[in-house]
Design a protein around this motif. Structure first.
Motif, PDB file in Angstrom:
ATOM      1  N   ASN B 449       0.823  -1.209   0.000  1.00 25.28           N
ATOM      2  CA  ASN B 449       0.000   0.000   0.000  1.00 25.28           C
ATOM      3  C   ASN B 449       0.849   1.247   0.000  1.00 25.28           C
ATOM      4  O   ASN B 449       2.019   1.227   0.346  1.00 25.28           O
ATOM      5  CB  ASN B 449      -0.876   0.022   1.268  1.00 25.28           C
ATOM      6  CG  ASN B 449      -1.850  -1.110   1.277  1.00 25.28           C
ATOM      7  OD1 ASN B 449      -1.599  -2.107   0.649  1.00 25.28           O
ATOM      8  ND2 ASN B 449      -2.929  -0.922   1.993  1.00 25.28           N
ATOM      9  N   PHE B 450       0.228   2.331  -0.401  1.00 26.87           N
ATOM     10  CA  PHE B 450       0.910   3.608  -0.310  1.00 26.87           C
ATOM     11  C   PHE B 450      -0.110   4.677   0.069  1.00 26.87           C
ATOM     12  O   PHE B 450      -1.305   4.521  -0.126  1.00 26.87           O
ATOM     13  CB  PHE B 450       1.609   3.967  -1.612  1.00 26.87           C
ATOM     14  CG  PHE B 450       0.698   4.045  -2.809  1.00 26.87           C
ATOM     15  CD1 PHE B 450       0.620   2.997  -3.690  1.00 26.87           C
ATOM     16  CD2 PHE B 450      -0.070   5.171  -3.040  1.00 26.87           C
ATOM     17  CE1 PHE B 450      -0.211   3.069  -4.791  1.00 26.87           C
ATOM     18  CE2 PHE B 450      -0.908   5.242  -4.147  1.00 26.87           C
ATOM     19  CZ  PHE B 450      -0.977   4.179  -5.019  1.00 26.87           C
ATOM     20  N   VAL B 451       0.427   5.763   0.587  1.00 24.64           N
ATOM     21  CA  VAL B 451      -0.406   6.912   0.955  1.00 24.64           C
ATOM     22  C   VAL B 451       0.164   8.118   0.238  1.00 24.64           C
ATOM     23  O   VAL B 451       1.352   8.375   0.311  1.00 24.64           O
ATOM     24  CB  VAL B 451      -0.349   7.154   2.482  1.00 24.64           C
ATOM     25  CG1 VAL B 451      -1.208   8.337   2.851  1.00 24.64           C
ATOM     26  CG2 VAL B 451      -0.783   5.930   3.232  1.00 24.64           C
ATOM     27  N   LEU B 452      -0.685   8.842  -0.469  1.00 27.70           N
ATOM     28  CA  LEU B 452      -0.202   9.995  -1.228  1.00 27.70           C
ATOM     29  C   LEU B 452      -0.850  11.260  -0.736  1.00 27.70           C
ATOM     30  O   LEU B 452      -2.018  11.269  -0.382  1.00 27.70           O
ATOM     31  CB  LEU B 452      -0.607   9.871  -2.706  1.00 27.70           C
ATOM     32  CG  LEU B 452      -0.115   8.722  -3.518  1.00 27.70           C
ATOM     33  CD1 LEU B 452      -0.854   8.745  -4.829  1.00 27.70           C
ATOM     34  CD2 LEU B 452       1.353   8.883  -3.763  1.00 27.70           C
ATOM     35  N   GLY B 453      -0.079  12.320  -0.787  1.00 23.02           N
ATOM     36  CA  GLY B 453      -0.671  13.624  -0.514  1.00 23.02           C
ATOM     37  C   GLY B 453      -0.625  14.411  -1.796  1.00 23.02           C
ATOM     38  O   GLY B 453       0.336  14.327  -2.545  1.00 23.02           O
ATOM     39  N   SER B 454      -1.659  15.182  -2.068  1.00 34.07           N
ATOM     40  CA  SER B 454      -1.663  15.859  -3.355  1.00 34.07           C
ATOM     41  C   SER B 454      -1.905  17.346  -3.200  1.00 34.07           C
ATOM     42  O   SER B 454      -2.140  17.856  -2.115  1.00 34.07           O
ATOM     43  CB  SER B 454      -2.733  15.249  -4.255  1.00 34.07           C
ATOM     44  OG  SER B 454      -3.987  15.750  -3.858  1.00 34.07           O
ATOM     45  N   GLU B 455      -1.839  18.007  -4.335  1.00 32.46           N
ATOM     46  CA  GLU B 455      -1.962  19.463  -4.333  1.00 32.46           C
ATOM     47  C   GLU B 455      -3.361  19.932  -4.029  1.00 32.46           C
ATOM     48  O   GLU B 455      -3.563  21.075  -3.648  1.00 32.46           O
ATOM     49  CB  GLU B 455      -1.572  20.009  -5.703  1.00 32.46           C
ATOM     50  CG  GLU B 455      -0.086  20.097  -5.885  1.00 32.46           C
ATOM     51  CD  GLU B 455       0.268  20.575  -7.287  1.00 32.46           C
ATOM     52  OE1 GLU B 455       1.451  20.557  -7.614  1.00 32.46           O
ATOM     53  OE2 GLU B 455      -0.652  20.950  -8.034  1.00 32.46           O
ATOM     54  N   ASP B 456      -4.343  19.079  -4.237  1.00 32.37           N
ATOM     55  CA  ASP B 456      -5.706  19.546  -4.016  1.00 32.37           C
ATOM     56  C   ASP B 456      -6.156  19.336  -2.577  1.00 32.37           C
ATOM     57  O   ASP B 456      -7.335  19.473  -2.272  1.00 32.37           O
ATOM     58  CB  ASP B 456      -6.667  18.864  -4.988  1.00 32.37           C
ATOM     59  CG  ASP B 456      -6.518  17.361  -4.973  1.00 32.37           C
ATOM     60  OD1 ASP B 456      -7.098  16.697  -5.836  1.00 32.37           O
ATOM     61  OD2 ASP B 456      -5.805  16.846  -4.083  1.00 32.37           O
ATOM     62  N   GLY B 457      -5.223  18.964  -1.714  1.00 35.69           N
ATOM     63  CA  GLY B 457      -5.572  18.861  -0.308  1.00 35.69           C
ATOM     64  C   GLY B 457      -6.153  17.526   0.089  1.00 35.69           C
ATOM     65  O   GLY B 457      -6.592  17.339   1.220  1.00 35.69           O
ATOM     66  N   ASN B 458      -6.150  16.557  -0.833  1.00 39.69           N
ATOM     67  CA  ASN B 458      -6.696  15.243  -0.500  1.00 39.69           C
ATOM     68  C   ASN B 458      -5.584  14.247  -0.264  1.00 39.69           C
ATOM     69  O   ASN B 458      -4.483  14.390  -0.764  1.00 39.69           O
ATOM     70  CB  ASN B 458      -7.556  14.706  -1.648  1.00 39.69           C
ATOM     71  CG  ASN B 458      -8.765  15.566  -1.887  1.00 39.69           C
ATOM     72  OD1 ASN B 458      -9.138  16.348  -1.028  1.00 39.69           O
ATOM     73  ND2 ASN B 458      -9.360  15.433  -3.052  1.00 39.69           N
ATOM     74  N   VAL B 459      -5.936  13.207   0.476  1.00 38.65           N
ATOM     75  CA  VAL B 459      -5.012  12.103   0.689  1.00 38.65           C
ATOM     76  C   VAL B 459      -5.571  10.915  -0.078  1.00 38.65           C
ATOM     77  O   VAL B 459      -6.753  10.600   0.025  1.00 38.65           O
ATOM     78  CB  VAL B 459      -4.912  11.754   2.182  1.00 38.65           C
ATOM     79  CG1 VAL B 459      -4.183  10.457   2.375  1.00 38.65           C
ATOM     80  CG2 VAL B 459      -4.191  12.854   2.924  1.00 38.65           C
ATOM     81  N   TYR B 460      -4.738  10.278  -0.867  1.00 37.28           N
ATOM     82  CA  TYR B 460      -5.177   9.121  -1.633  1.00 37.28           C
ATOM     83  C   TYR B 460      -4.422   7.899  -1.138  1.00 37.28           C
ATOM     84  O   TYR B 460      -3.217   7.961  -0.934  1.00 37.28           O
ATOM     85  CB  TYR B 460      -4.874   9.311  -3.123  1.00 37.28           C
ATOM     86  CG  TYR B 460      -5.609  10.474  -3.743  1.00 37.28           C
ATOM     87  CD1 TYR B 460      -5.049  11.740  -3.767  1.00 37.28           C
ATOM     88  CD2 TYR B 460      -6.875  10.299  -4.297  1.00 37.28           C
ATOM     89  CE1 TYR B 460      -5.722  12.806  -4.319  1.00 37.28           C
ATOM     90  CE2 TYR B 460      -7.555  11.357  -4.854  1.00 37.28           C
ATOM     91  CZ  TYR B 460      -6.974  12.614  -4.861  1.00 37.28           C
ATOM     92  OH  TYR B 460      -7.638  13.669  -5.403  1.00 37.28           O
ATOM     93  N   THR B 461      -5.137   6.825  -0.952  1.00 33.58           N
ATOM     94  CA  THR B 461      -4.460   5.583  -0.574  1.00 33.58           C
ATOM     95  C   THR B 461      -4.724   4.567  -1.663  1.00 33.58           C
ATOM     96  O   THR B 461      -5.734   4.617  -2.350  1.00 33.58           O
ATOM     97  CB  THR B 461      -4.993   5.033   0.753  1.00 33.58           C
ATOM     98  OG1 THR B 461      -6.398   4.852   0.641  1.00 33.58           O
ATOM     99  CG2 THR B 461      -4.696   5.970   1.894  1.00 33.58           C
ATOM    100  N   GLY B 462      -3.809   3.631  -1.795  1.00 35.71           N
ATOM    101  CA  GLY B 462      -4.000   2.642  -2.844  1.00 35.71           C
ATOM    102  C   GLY B 462      -3.006   1.512  -2.730  1.00 35.71           C
ATOM    103  O   GLY B 462      -2.254   1.410  -1.754  1.00 35.71           O
ATOM    104  N   CYS B 463      -3.000   0.668  -3.753  1.00 29.30           N
ATOM    105  CA  CYS B 463      -2.109  -0.484  -3.802  1.00 29.30           C
ATOM    106  C   CYS B 463      -1.140  -0.330  -4.950  1.00 29.30           C
ATOM    107  O   CYS B 463      -1.443   0.279  -5.964  1.00 29.30           O
ATOM    108  CB  CYS B 463      -2.893  -1.778  -4.044  1.00 29.30           C
ATOM    109  SG  CYS B 463      -4.083  -2.116  -2.788  1.00 29.30           S
ATOM    110  N   LEU B 464       0.026  -0.922  -4.765  1.00 25.44           N
ATOM    111  CA  LEU B 464       1.049  -0.798  -5.792  1.00 25.44           C
ATOM    112  C   LEU B 464       0.936  -1.890  -6.839  1.00 25.44           C
ATOM    113  O   LEU B 464       1.087  -1.659  -8.015  1.00 25.44           O
ATOM    114  CB  LEU B 464       2.429  -0.899  -5.153  1.00 25.44           C
ATOM    115  CG  LEU B 464       2.931   0.344  -4.459  1.00 25.44           C
ATOM    116  CD1 LEU B 464       4.166  -0.002  -3.679  1.00 25.44           C
ATOM    117  CD2 LEU B 464       3.242   1.413  -5.449  1.00 25.44           C
ATOM    118  N   TYR B 465       0.762  -3.119  -6.393  1.00 29.11           N
ATOM    119  CA  TYR B 465       0.731  -4.219  -7.359  1.00 29.11           C
ATOM    120  C   TYR B 465      -0.568  -4.970  -7.219  1.00 29.11           C
ATOM    121  O   TYR B 465      -1.319  -4.778  -6.295  1.00 29.11           O
ATOM    122  CB  TYR B 465       1.879  -5.204  -7.099  1.00 29.11           C
ATOM    123  CG  TYR B 465       3.211  -4.556  -7.004  1.00 29.11           C
ATOM    124  CD1 TYR B 465       3.886  -4.506  -5.803  1.00 29.11           C
ATOM    125  CD2 TYR B 465       3.806  -3.979  -8.110  1.00 29.11           C
ATOM    126  CE1 TYR B 465       5.110  -3.915  -5.711  1.00 29.11           C
ATOM    127  CE2 TYR B 465       5.031  -3.381  -8.026  1.00 29.11           C
ATOM    128  CZ  TYR B 465       5.687  -3.361  -6.822  1.00 29.11           C
ATOM    129  OH  TYR B 465       6.900  -2.764  -6.736  1.00 29.11           O
TER     130      TYR B 465
END
Lengths: 97, 653
Positions: B449-465
């Motif tokens: 898994n990974f956790v991303l922070g973005s420019e629009d102020g949201n946090v996105y989580t997801g899977c790599l493979y």
């Protein structure tokens, strides 16, 4: 690049308390120095002999051992010697007060 | 003689015959081709072809094509759309054709609805990877060099020798063919001096300036200088006067020495700063990373400098925190500004950097070069936007380099093969809107898994493979772009890997859990943009946050959640840009936008955790949840105290 080596020597000589830097080759001839010629030659000749003697001391005590660094602390100054296979780097420093 | 002539004549005749044969065949083929082309040209009109086909089919006893087609279309309109399995339609056509054979009129068909059992078994998902190794572009000649030994000067016998060498076992006749060569004279350092020695006595000898210059330019000398220079620098920096006399009265240093540890307020004290006149001045620190093999080495990457336009844009310096020398261990630079850098976690000599141009560069500290030894291509296969996040994840044998650029592209690379990514992933959320990633982190235990922070102020989580590779969830985190994401790092008896912190330009740091979509807590003690936040790798409840007003805060969740337990203001007015912890957790480094890295030491009782800290943190989290539930219940009229997730209105936090 010769610049890097010269840069290193220059940087070392600008350290606080450093009097001079001498680079000696395997024959005991100074290649690059920041001191006067005759002083450099003196240092080179004397210290080459001392480094050889120190090396023999270390190796006689333990043949697998080798000399890596030599530091001579005297009343007025300190001499640091870093020997290598073919060259010797000598730095003379006054102690930091 | 006559025999030979006769033979020659015979051979000539044969050749002529063969040639004539060939010509004939060619002519025939041409004729045939022409005929076929004519045929094809004539048969282009569909009617003709159809007529032919119809004739063929009727000869076989099947209804003409036209009728079958019309019957098919009528069937599809009549019967409900089944799973378009050919099995269903065939029996109908047969029936239709049988009926139609009697007359060409279309009659309503007797149709039956046949339910076909269709089961859809998705294939078992196996995540596979292929491994390639990128080699330097060298032809076969290099291979040959490897096969032959150094002593082979003659090149004619190369092929034979190489082949020969392969057949013989090693040790026997290593050169294949025995050669006789002269014994090379012993190579000495300065052969000129030998002659001089014979001439002069054993007195002082002089070298000419040219000879000295040649020696200084040799590679041997350079290597010696870099080695010995490093050692001497460290020795010089450490020089303490062992003869200092303490009985003569204490000067400033002694006084500090004696009562240095008394100050309890010195929980966070500035130990040293790293800055380099030439390479780091005026450059903003973009990333800090520590080495796993040598925990005293810290890597810092820098942005480009406005004062030195002729210097390369991207600089990476490796600093040593063990010795007091003020110069970096290694200096690397590249053409484009380095936005993120990391030590290759499983390789002791490689340093990776992600640049502003989207290239990922690789430096090696074994070679004496300051420029990268390998680069990724600058094409749409890889990244074309600045690479803000770079990390090596996995284990010793199976690791990958993950890089994310600001256009939402995630590439997975193998460190051997940087000429193309192993995998690329377009990070999009729902409506094919790419995620503009500014920061990324991976939870410690959930490596996929990974956790991303973005420019629009949201946090996105997801899977790599895997099957669900990509962004799976989106959480509205902050009111402004996120500047830092940090997943819980201190491993202990309790699994807290689902916790992560985010900080953003909206002056707040928020604590989240991967299991919930609302923040667990929000820390609002700052008065300026938060630039980075990091969990401590040793203490489970400790984290550091830095803001643009050059304030570094240390928070301990188990002691106090309202205010930081220690805070320090750096002088100089430069804003911090990055924060990082040493692997042991005892030092915090903060880089600022002027190129200075400040190293702060923590007091022992602050950074080292007791064994009950993990349980205390669980308890603290529970308290936070309860407080939040109470607050929400107090705010919103509907008295639903059941669960936080059910509350729709946003808390004031």
């Amino acid at each position: 690049m010769a610049n890097e080596a010269e840069d290193t020597i220059r940087k070392l000589s600008t350290y606080k308390g450093v009097v001079g830097v001498v680079v000696v080759n395997g024959e005991g001839i100074p290649i690059k120095t920041t001191l006067d010629n005759h002083i450099s030659v003196q240092y080179a000749g004397l210290l080459t002999a001392l480094v050889d003697k120190a090396k023999t001391v270390v190796r006689d005590l333990d043949p697998s051992n080798d000399l890596t660094f030599l530091r001579i602390r005297s009343k007025k100054s300190e001499v640091m010697v870093a020997p290598d296979k073919e060259f010797i780097l000598i730095v003379v420093q006054n102690p930091v007060e | 003689m006559s025999d030979r002539k006769a033979e020659l004549e015979r051979k000539k005749a044969k050749l002529r015959a063969i040639r004539e044969d060939k010509d004939r065949r060619r002519r025939e083929k041409e004729q045939k081709d022409a005929e076929e082309a004519l045929q094809r040209a004539s048969a282009t009109s569909s009617l003709d072809s159809r007529r032919d086909i119809d004739e063929m089919l009727s000869s076989l006893g099947v209804a003409p094509v036209k009728d079958v087609l019309s019957s098919l279309s009528s069937m599809t309109s009549l019967s409900p759309p089944q799973t378009a399995s050919p099995d269903a339609s065939l029996p109908h056509t047969d029936k239709a054709s049988l009926q139609l054979q009697g007359g060409p009129k279309k009659q309503p068909q007797e149709l039956q609805v046949v339910f076909v059992q269709s089961t859809d078994i998705p294939p078992k998902e196996t995540v596979i990877y292929t491994k390639q190794t990128q080699t330097t572009t060298s032809g076969v000649t290099e291979l040959r060099d490897v096969l032959t030994f150094d002593g082979d000067v003659a090149r004619q016998g190369d092929d034979e020798e190489a082949a020969f060498h392969g057949k013989l076992p090693p040790g026997i006749l290593p050169h294949g063919l025995p050669t006789v060569k002269e014994v090379q004279p012993a190579v000495t350092d300065a052969p000129v001096e030998k002659k001089d020695e014979e001439k002069e006595k054993k007195a002082v000898r002089e070298l000419s300036a040219d000879e000295k210059q040649t020696i200084m330019l040799s590679a041997e000398f350079q290597r010696f200088m870099s080695r010995a220079g490093r050692v001497i620098e460290r020795a010089l920096a450490e020089s303490v006067d062992i003869y200092t006399d303490y009985t003569g009265g204490g000067d400033g240093e002694n006084a500090l020495y004696s009562k240095g540890d008394d100050k309890s307020a010195a929980r966070l004290s500035l130990v040293r700063t790293f800055e380099e006149e030439r390479w780091s001045r005026g450059r903003c620190v973009t990333c800090l990373d520590w080495s796993t093999f040598h925990p005293e080495l810290v890597l810092a990457s820098y942005y480009n400098s406005d004062d030195a336009p002729h210097d390369p844009d991207g600089v990476c310096l490796v600093w040593n925190t063990k010795f007091k020398k003020t110069t970096p261990e290694d200096i690397f630079h590249c053409q484009s500004a380095v936005m993120s850098a990391t030590f290759a976690r499983f390789h002791p000599n490689l340093i990776l950097g992600g640049t502003y141009s989207g290239q990922i560069v690789l430096w090696d500290n074994r070679v004496q070069k300051r420029t990268p030894v390998q680069r990724t291509p600058l094409s749409s296969v890889a990244h074309t936007h600045p690479v803000y996040c770079l990390s090596v994840i996995g284990s010793q044998n199976a690791h990958n380099l993950i890089s994310v650029s600001t256009d939402g592209r995630l590439c997975s690379w193998s460190l051997d093969m940087l000429s193309q990514p192993q995998e690329t992933l377009e990070l999009q959320h729902r409506q094919a809107k790419p995620v503009a990633v500014t920061c990324m982190d991976c939870p410690q235990t959930m490596l996929n898994n990974f956790v991303l922070g973005s420019e629009d102020g949201n946090v996105y989580t997801g899977c790599l493979y895997g099957q669900r590779a990509g962004v799976t969830e989106c959480v509205e985190a902050h009111a402004g772009p996120l500047t830092g994401v940090s997943c819980h790092a201190a491993a202990g008896p309790v699994d807290l890997a689902h916790l992560y912190l985010t900080c953003s330009v909206d002056w707040s740091v928020k604590l989240w859990s991967l299991k919930e979509s609302k923040p667990l807590y929000s820390f609002e003690d700052n008065g300026d943009y938060l630039v980075d936040v990091r969990w401590s790798p040793a203490h489970p409840a400790l984290f550091a946050a830095a803001d643009a007003a050059s304030r570094l805060d240390l928070w301990n969740l188990n002691r106090d959640t309202e205010v930081p337990i220690a805070s320090v203001q750096a002088e100089g007015g430069a804003a911090f840009s990055r924060v990082s912890w040493s692997p042991a957790g005892s030092l915090v480094t903060a880089g600022d936008d002027r190129g200075k890295i400040s190293v702060y030491e923590l007091a022992e009782q602050v950074w080292s955790p007791r064994h009950d800290e993990w349980n205390k943190l669980v308890y603290t989290l529970q308290e936070l949840r309860n407080n939040q539930a109470d607050d929400d219940a107090a705010l919103s009229p509907p008295p639903s105290l059941s669960s936080i997730a059910s509350i729709a209105s946003n808390p004031l936090r």
